[in-house]
Design a protein around this motif. Sequence first.
Motif, PDB file in Angstrom:
ATOM      1  N   ALA A 262       0.683  -0.877  -0.294  1.00 35.58           N
ATOM      2  CA  ALA A 262       0.259  -0.047  -0.187  1.00 35.58           C
ATOM      3  C   ALA A 262       1.011   1.168   0.433  1.00 35.58           C
ATOM      4  O   ALA A 262       0.909   2.224  -0.459  1.00 35.58           O
ATOM      5  N   ALA A 263       1.878   1.165   0.945  1.00 31.34           N
ATOM      6  CA  ALA A 263       3.247   2.296   0.717  1.00 31.34           C
ATOM      7  C   ALA A 263       3.244   2.320  -0.772  1.00 31.34           C
ATOM      8  O   ALA A 263       3.755   3.412  -0.713  1.00 31.34           O
ATOM      9  N   GLN A 264       4.263   1.358  -1.493  1.00 32.98           N
ATOM     10  CA  GLN A 264       4.384   1.674  -2.616  1.00 32.98           C
ATOM     11  C   GLN A 264       2.955   2.177  -3.843  1.00 32.98           C
ATOM     12  O   GLN A 264       3.727   3.211  -4.727  1.00 32.98           O
ATOM     13  N   GLU A 265       1.763   1.780  -3.232  1.00 30.58           N
ATOM     14  CA  GLU A 265       0.787   2.011  -3.908  1.00 30.58           C
ATOM     15  C   GLU A 265       0.408   4.161  -4.058  1.00 30.58           C
ATOM     16  O   GLU A 265       0.278   4.642  -5.553  1.00 30.58           O
ATOM     17  N   LEU A 266       0.811   4.872  -2.958  1.00 30.82           N
ATOM     18  CA  LEU A 266       1.470   5.421  -3.176  1.00 30.82           C
ATOM     19  C   LEU A 266       1.928   6.651  -2.246  1.00 30.82           C
ATOM     20  O   LEU A 266       2.196   7.851  -2.008  1.00 30.82           O
ATOM     21  N   GLN A 267       3.051   6.308  -3.133  1.00 28.66           N
ATOM     22  CA  GLN A 267       4.716   6.786  -3.031  1.00 28.66           C
ATOM     23  C   GLN A 267       4.313   8.058  -3.770  1.00 28.66           C
ATOM     24  O   GLN A 267       4.850   8.744  -2.847  1.00 28.66           O
ATOM     25  N   ASP A 268       3.801   8.359  -4.266  1.00 28.77           N
ATOM     26  CA  ASP A 268       3.555   9.509  -5.174  1.00 28.77           C
ATOM     27  C   ASP A 268       2.820  10.550  -4.393  1.00 28.77           C
ATOM     28  O   ASP A 268       2.488  11.498  -5.429  1.00 28.77           O
ATOM     29  N   GLU A 269       2.185  10.623  -3.330  1.00 30.50           N
ATOM     30  CA  GLU A 269       0.800  11.253  -2.801  1.00 30.50           C
ATOM     31  C   GLU A 269       1.633  11.775  -2.013  1.00 30.50           C
ATOM     32  O   GLU A 269       2.452  11.193  -1.112  1.00 30.50           O
ATOM     33  N   PRO A 270       0.944  12.885  -1.179  1.00 33.64           N
ATOM     34  CA  PRO A 270       1.192  13.194   0.478  1.00 33.64           C
ATOM     35  C   PRO A 270       0.731  12.631   1.812  1.00 33.64           C
ATOM     36  O   PRO A 270      -0.086  12.874   2.739  1.00 33.64           O
ATOM     37  N   VAL A 271       0.784  11.211   1.745  1.00 30.06           N
ATOM     38  CA  VAL A 271       0.865  10.543   2.630  1.00 30.06           C
ATOM     39  C   VAL A 271       1.716   9.251   3.364  1.00 30.06           C
ATOM     40  O   VAL A 271       3.063   9.125   2.463  1.00 30.06           O
TER      41      VAL A 271
END
Length: 850
Positions: A262-271
Amino acid sequence: MFNRFANSIMSSETNSSSDVKLSIVTQFYPPDYAATGQFVDELAQHLSHQNMDVQVFTGQPSYAFETAIAPETEQMGKVNVKRSRLLRFGSRKIASRTISSLAFCWHAALHLLKREHRGDILLLTSEPPFLQVVGYAIHKLFKTPYACLVYDLYPEVAVELHVISQNHWITKLWDVVNKRVWRRAEAIIVPCQTMKDRILAKVPDLANKITVIHNWADPTWIKPLAKSLNPFAHTHDLVEPFTVLYSGNMGRCHDMDTILDAAQELQDEPVQFLFVGGGPKREGCMKRIEAMGLKNCRFLPYQDKALLPQSLTACDLSLVSVDVGMEGLVAPSKFYSALAAGRPVAVICERHSYLRSLVADANCGAAFSNGDSKGLAGFIRYLAKDPEMIERLGKAGHRYVQDYFTPQQISRHYGKLLRQAVSQNADLRHAIDSLETANGLPEFQVYYQPIVSLRTGRIISLESLLRWHHPVRGLVCPAEFISAAEETGLIVPLGWWLLNTVCQQLQTWHAHFPQIPLRISINLSSQQFFQSDLVPQIVALLKTYGLDGSCLMLEIKDRTVMEDAAATTALLLQLQAHNIQVCIDDFGASHSALEYLHRFPVNALKADRALVSRIEMNPETVKLLETIAILAKDLGMQAIAGGVETSDQLHRLKEIGFEQGQGYLFSEPVPAETIETLLTSQQQVNLTNITGVSMESSEKSPQQDAPLVLLIDDDRSMRAILKRMIMNEGYRVVEATNGEQGIETYKASRPDLVLLDAMMPQMDGFTCCTRLQQLNAETALLSDSDRLGSATWQAPPVLMITALDDVESVDKAFTAGATDYITKPINWAVFRQKIRQLLKKRNGKHWARL
């Protein structure tokens, strides 16, 4: 499990001295930051404030922040802590941990050899996995009761982690040891229903012994705190970015892969993802994040416990994960702390996990299947755009902890359970110890129930049955104390006392009634039956009282016979050599015994009472009973039907071919004095005097103006017994099979007395009683001419009849409006007196005839 409270429990918080001395044994304890140790520390402190004297035996720190050695003896609050220093390793490798754990177990056993270290009851954790064997050993040596606190289920965890295989001899041995340890324990405490289900799949007979008590969090300590006001968040730059927190052990049982995906899925987002803690998977996670080039993941080490309220509230979403195959083997305690922090929770688990039901019930977040990283990522995106939803879910979770999972609430469950074990066994042990020394009547008494010929009604033999008249609780249900006696090993001395008492009584009756070839049956537990000196001791008793072996019949359970066929056959041959009769009790409960019966030299078969109860409604049951009757006849055995309660059952049993019967239709268990009256009357069962039932005739015809008794009970056999007894005494009876029907019948019949069962489906007796009182109140407001056409309305008394005898149930009955209360199994003399007094108050002396 058996009955829960003694009166002392109700006043435990006001007593000046401790009512229970509890000894807790666990390898991990503060200053260790291991979750089990932290939890046990909080539990010990709370129990010490519930009027318990708590002492803890633990190991030296293995997971501490600032110290490698803690004081050998230390007073922590009200809790006295002693620590082992025997062979401690700092390494976390499996071999080192195993050696260290075995050394701790050995030292714990030595520690518990001293009486002052054992207390009244032991509570042993499942860390290390084999620690609870120490409790079993101490129990065998000193009869000290013990409870098992199972937080990690072994060997299943080791098998699931591929440390050992399912078919390895260690696994099989471990299972055998677990079964023995758990069966001897007074209580088994598990943190979730799925773990209970796992245990019951292997040991089904523990169903009444396992209690689910959830973990907790303190919502007054860990509570919602805005990130802008949180020092921890400011220190680690967590105030502005949307932060997803994983806090605690990154162990082999936790699913870290779904989180990292999930972290990889969101790597380009402000999370950003924050991992706080340690464990075997921590290093692997860090290497994988580096390999994937993720910049949105940070790691912090375990934090001091004092910082927990800040670290848990320094996020926007908390994560909890359980790996595939681990459901029911472990229970993450971090879930409750995450809820208390007032943040939404995302749980990663299998579809059957108990965590899913908690999340749904609390409405505090969402649950995702293992591997569903895209679903988890989508939920994070959703929350990142909706601060109001974050606040709403967080408040719901915090409120859920406040309502159900505070340390005060959960520790009270522990205190109640531990006191139950201590009070029950202390009373039982005292009653058994005093059998030989008590002045006056002992608490245990022997009752006898006739076994009669189904053709003539004459007494053929008697079964001896134990009754415990507790000085405070009154008559204790045999199922309760027999089970407790078997679990504690007290069944053996109790069994020998019963054998001696029965032989002594037989000697007396043979002297008074020399013309009657009387025989008495006595039940033997499997523990007593397989004692090496069983036969010599029985032969010695027979010689002491001048009895022939044929006047004694030993009843052993169906399952006991099958436990060890070779040993059973050898014992039976020895008994037959001395002419001692043997009967297989509860026969037909398992079909396997039918196949091997020809191997066993027994004299009688007693059909399981559950089969007899279904004879009128189940054709398959009739076929099985026919098989038993034919088999007994072919093998030259007596066929006895147990639990005969209705004339219809009697008729069918005679048709099937049973020659003897036993049950409430003929007689309830009665004292020896009543049996002497029967023997004096030429061995004929005077059923009218005993139960109000006759072999040939049914109830007396009551007068038309006799008082009317409304009987509300869902148990058909109990209704039949009560109806026959009451009608035989000249009263009218009207029946209802459930609460709703009872209320309608009450309105239509206007009874003079209500007999009400407390435990019924749909509407229980307490609710029914409350409804009846409401009807009475409404009726009393109506005018005489409008409603009654008679003098002042007088509500009928309500007598509750139930198996419940705990303080809470009794209070609940009287609060609902019950006039009086009597417990099952019913003491019929007391029952008659109660009805006599209730009807006397309502209708005058004319009808108070019971």
